[in-house]
Scaffold this motif. Structure first.
Motif, PDB file in Angstrom:
ATOM      1  N   PHE A 116       0.836  -1.203   0.000  1.00  0.00           N
ATOM      2  CA  PHE A 116       0.000   0.000   0.000  1.00  0.00           C
ATOM      3  C   PHE A 116       0.871   1.253   0.000  1.00  0.00           C
ATOM      4  O   PHE A 116       0.622   2.202  -0.752  1.00  0.00           O
ATOM      5  CB  PHE A 116      -0.921   0.012   1.226  1.00  0.00           C
ATOM      6  CG  PHE A 116      -2.078  -0.951   1.141  1.00  0.00           C
ATOM      7  CD1 PHE A 116      -2.229  -1.799   0.054  1.00  0.00           C
ATOM      8  CD2 PHE A 116      -3.014  -1.014   2.163  1.00  0.00           C
ATOM      9  CE1 PHE A 116      -3.293  -2.689  -0.024  1.00  0.00           C
ATOM     10  CE2 PHE A 116      -4.088  -1.885   2.094  1.00  0.00           C
ATOM     11  CZ  PHE A 116      -4.229  -2.725   1.003  1.00  0.00           C
ATOM     12  N   VAL A 117       1.872   1.275   0.861  1.00  0.00           N
ATOM     13  CA  VAL A 117       2.753   2.443   0.945  1.00  0.00           C
ATOM     14  C   VAL A 117       3.541   2.610  -0.355  1.00  0.00           C
ATOM     15  O   VAL A 117       3.669   3.722  -0.889  1.00  0.00           O
ATOM     16  CB  VAL A 117       3.718   2.300   2.143  1.00  0.00           C
ATOM     17  CG1 VAL A 117       4.770   3.413   2.112  1.00  0.00           C
ATOM     18  CG2 VAL A 117       2.941   2.341   3.453  1.00  0.00           C
ATOM     19  N   THR A 118       4.046   1.493  -0.886  1.00  0.00           N
ATOM     20  CA  THR A 118       4.843   1.548  -2.114  1.00  0.00           C
ATOM     21  C   THR A 118       4.027   2.070  -3.289  1.00  0.00           C
ATOM     22  O   THR A 118       4.477   2.955  -4.028  1.00  0.00           O
ATOM     23  CB  THR A 118       5.389   0.147  -2.455  1.00  0.00           C
ATOM     24  OG1 THR A 118       6.190  -0.327  -1.370  1.00  0.00           O
ATOM     25  CG2 THR A 118       6.254   0.199  -3.716  1.00  0.00           C
ATOM     26  N   TRP A 132      -9.177   1.519   0.860  1.00  0.00           N
ATOM     27  CA  TRP A 132      -7.972   0.940   1.467  1.00  0.00           C
ATOM     28  C   TRP A 132      -8.350  -0.041   2.571  1.00  0.00           C
ATOM     29  O   TRP A 132      -7.811  -1.150   2.636  1.00  0.00           O
ATOM     30  CB  TRP A 132      -7.088   2.046   2.062  1.00  0.00           C
ATOM     31  CG  TRP A 132      -6.388   2.937   1.080  1.00  0.00           C
ATOM     32  CD1 TRP A 132      -6.593   4.274   0.905  1.00  0.00           C
ATOM     33  CD2 TRP A 132      -5.346   2.570   0.160  1.00  0.00           C
ATOM     34  NE1 TRP A 132      -5.748   4.755  -0.060  1.00  0.00           N
ATOM     35  CE2 TRP A 132      -4.970   3.747  -0.533  1.00  0.00           C
ATOM     36  CE3 TRP A 132      -4.705   1.374  -0.139  1.00  0.00           C
ATOM     37  CZ2 TRP A 132      -3.976   3.754  -1.503  1.00  0.00           C
ATOM     38  CZ3 TRP A 132      -3.710   1.375  -1.119  1.00  0.00           C
ATOM     39  CH2 TRP A 132      -3.352   2.533  -1.793  1.00  0.00           C
ATOM     40  N   LEU A 133      -9.283   0.371   3.428  1.00  0.00           N
ATOM     41  CA  LEU A 133      -9.674  -0.473   4.563  1.00  0.00           C
ATOM     42  C   LEU A 133     -10.420  -1.722   4.096  1.00  0.00           C
ATOM     43  O   LEU A 133     -10.170  -2.830   4.590  1.00  0.00           O
ATOM     44  CB  LEU A 133     -10.551   0.328   5.530  1.00  0.00           C
ATOM     45  CG  LEU A 133      -9.858   1.506   6.232  1.00  0.00           C
ATOM     46  CD1 LEU A 133     -10.861   2.280   7.085  1.00  0.00           C
ATOM     47  CD2 LEU A 133      -8.699   1.013   7.087  1.00  0.00           C
ATOM     48  N   LEU A 139      -8.503  -8.870   1.666  1.00  0.00           N
ATOM     49  CA  LEU A 139      -7.252  -9.594   1.467  1.00  0.00           C
ATOM     50  C   LEU A 139      -6.930 -10.492   2.661  1.00  0.00           C
ATOM     51  O   LEU A 139      -6.464 -11.627   2.481  1.00  0.00           O
ATOM     52  CB  LEU A 139      -6.104  -8.603   1.233  1.00  0.00           C
ATOM     53  CG  LEU A 139      -6.107  -7.866  -0.112  1.00  0.00           C
ATOM     54  CD1 LEU A 139      -5.068  -6.752  -0.113  1.00  0.00           C
ATOM     55  CD2 LEU A 139      -5.846  -8.834  -1.260  1.00  0.00           C
ATOM     56  N   LEU A 140      -7.158 -10.008   3.867  1.00  0.00           N
ATOM     57  CA  LEU A 140      -6.836 -10.789   5.065  1.00  0.00           C
ATOM     58  C   LEU A 140      -7.807 -11.953   5.258  1.00  0.00           C
ATOM     59  O   LEU A 140      -7.383 -13.103   5.431  1.00  0.00           O
ATOM     60  CB  LEU A 140      -6.847  -9.884   6.297  1.00  0.00           C
ATOM     61  CG  LEU A 140      -5.710  -8.861   6.412  1.00  0.00           C
ATOM     62  CD1 LEU A 140      -5.933  -7.953   7.602  1.00  0.00           C
ATOM     63  CD2 LEU A 140      -4.356  -9.550   6.517  1.00  0.00           C
ATOM     64  N   ALA A 208     -12.883  -6.032  -7.030  1.00  0.00           N
ATOM     65  CA  ALA A 208     -14.194  -5.376  -6.980  1.00  0.00           C
ATOM     66  C   ALA A 208     -14.177  -4.161  -6.052  1.00  0.00           C
ATOM     67  O   ALA A 208     -14.923  -3.195  -6.267  1.00  0.00           O
ATOM     68  CB  ALA A 208     -15.260  -6.374  -6.531  1.00  0.00           C
ATOM     69  N   VAL A 209     -13.336  -4.196  -5.028  1.00  0.00           N
ATOM     70  CA  VAL A 209     -13.261  -3.085  -4.081  1.00  0.00           C
ATOM     71  C   VAL A 209     -12.790  -1.807  -4.773  1.00  0.00           C
ATOM     72  O   VAL A 209     -13.264  -0.705  -4.459  1.00  0.00           O
ATOM     73  CB  VAL A 209     -12.311  -3.434  -2.913  1.00  0.00           C
ATOM     74  CG1 VAL A 209     -12.114  -2.228  -1.997  1.00  0.00           C
ATOM     75  CG2 VAL A 209     -12.850  -4.615  -2.123  1.00  0.00           C
ATOM     76  N   ILE A 210     -11.868  -1.945  -5.743  1.00  0.00           N
ATOM     77  CA  ILE A 210     -11.321  -0.747  -6.399  1.00  0.00           C
ATOM     78  C   ILE A 210     -11.833  -0.595  -7.831  1.00  0.00           C
ATOM     79  O   ILE A 210     -11.345   0.249  -8.583  1.00  0.00           O
ATOM     80  CB  ILE A 210      -9.774  -0.778  -6.396  1.00  0.00           C
ATOM     81  CG1 ILE A 210      -9.236  -1.965  -7.193  1.00  0.00           C
ATOM     82  CG2 ILE A 210      -9.245  -0.813  -4.970  1.00  0.00           C
ATOM     83  CD1 ILE A 210      -7.728  -1.932  -7.373  1.00  0.00           C
TER      84      ILE A 210
END
Length: 245
Positions: A116-118, A132-133, A139-140, A208-210
Motif C-alpha cells: 500500500f505504501v509503495t 484501502w480499509l 485480502l486478510l 471489486a473493491v477498487i
C-alpha cells in the motif's frame, strides 16, 4: 473450558518461531513487493495498471504465507512427533491451528501495508479511505481457504516433500487465476479453468473493491470462496481423523 491465555501464548510462540526463521519471512514479504516494483512501477507503461497490479500481487503475496506456514510446519511436526504430542497435551489442538493462522495474518498484514505504501508513494495509486480499509479486510479474510489448503498438504505430505508440492500448487494456481497476467489476456481455455480456482475468486473480490474486476457478481465470488472453505474444512477434518486412528 475455553482459555484465551493458551491461544494467546501459542500464537506468540508461533510468531516468534517464524521471526527467528528469516529464510521464511524475508522471501514471503519481499517477493510480492519486488514484483510490484518491477511490473507495477518500473515497467508500468499504461495508466491504471498500478492499481490492478497492486491487487494481483497483494493476493499472490498473501496466499503464500498461509499455505507455506501450515504445510511446512505441520508436515515437520508430524514427522518429528510434535503433532502427536500436541494431540495428547492439555492444550487444545485448535490453539495450535489458530496460532499458525494468526502468524500467517501478521505476515499478510505486513505484505499488504508495504505494498500500500509503495504503490501510494511511487505508483501514484489513489484510493478512498474506505477502499484501502475494505481492500485490506478482503485480502486478510480471503486467506482462509489457502490456509486450509496448506493445512491439508501438511497433513498429507512428508516434511521434505511439502515445500516442493506447495510450490507446485501455489505458483500454477496464481498464474492460472490471472495474478501474474490479467485473465483476459490468457487463452480462453485457461479462463474457464480459473473459475474453478479459489485464487481467482479471491482476486476478483479484491478487484471489486477498487473497480477493476471482470464485472461478475460479488456474491458469486463470495459463494465460491465460502464453498471452497467448507469443502476444505470437511476434507481436513476427515484427513486428521484418519491420522488419529
Amino acid at each position: 473450558m475455553f482459555n484465551a491465555n493458551l491461544y494467546v501464548k501459542e500464537a506468540g510462540y508461533d510468531l516468534l518461531s517464524l521471526w527467528r526463521t528469516p529464510a521464511f519471512f524475508l522471501p514471503a514479504i519481499l517477493f510480492p513487493v519486488t514484483f510490484y516494483i518491477f511490473f507495477g512501477i518500473v515497467f508500468n507503461f499504461s495508466s491504471g495498471s498500478g492499481q490492478y497490479m497492486l491487487v494481483s500481487y497483494a493476493c499472490f503475496g498473501m496466499m503464500g504465507p498461509a499455505m507455506f506456514n501450515y504445510a511446512t510446519a505441520v508436515a515437520s511436526d508430524r514427522a518429528h512427533g510434535w503433532l502427536t504430542l500436541k494431540r495428547v497435551a492439555p492444550m487444545p489442538l485448535s490453539a495450535y491451528v489458530a496460532a499458525k493462522y494468526f502468524s500467517s495474518l501478521v505476515f499478510a498484514l505486513c505484505i499488504a501495508l508495504i505494498l500500500f505504501v509503495t504503490c501510494g508513494l511511487f505508483a501514484g495509486v489513489e484510493l478512498y479511505t474506505w477502499q484501502w480499509l475494505a481492500l485490506l479486510l478482503v485480502l486478510l479474510i480471503g486467506t482462509l481457504p489457502f490456509a486450509l489448503i496448506g493445512l491439508l498438504l501438511g497433513l498429507c505430505l512428508s516434511d521434505k516433500g511439502a515445500p516442493a508440492v506447495v510450490n507446485l500448487v501455489y505458483l500454477p494456481m496464481a498464474f492460472l487465476s490471472g495474478l501474474w497476467v490479467p485473465i483476459q489476456f490468457l487463452p480462453e481455455t485457461v479462463q474457464y479453468i480459473a473459475y474453478g480456482l479459489p485464487a481467482y475468486h479471491y482476486a476478483q473480490l479484491a478487484h471489486a473493491v477498487i473497480g477493476t474486476s471482470q464485472g461478475h457478481s460479488i456474491w458469486l465470488h463470495l459463494a465460491a470462496l465460502v464453498g471452497f472453505t467448507l469443502l476444505l474444512t470437511v476434507i481436513v477434518r476427515w484427513r486428521y481423523q484418519r491420522l488419529s486412528h
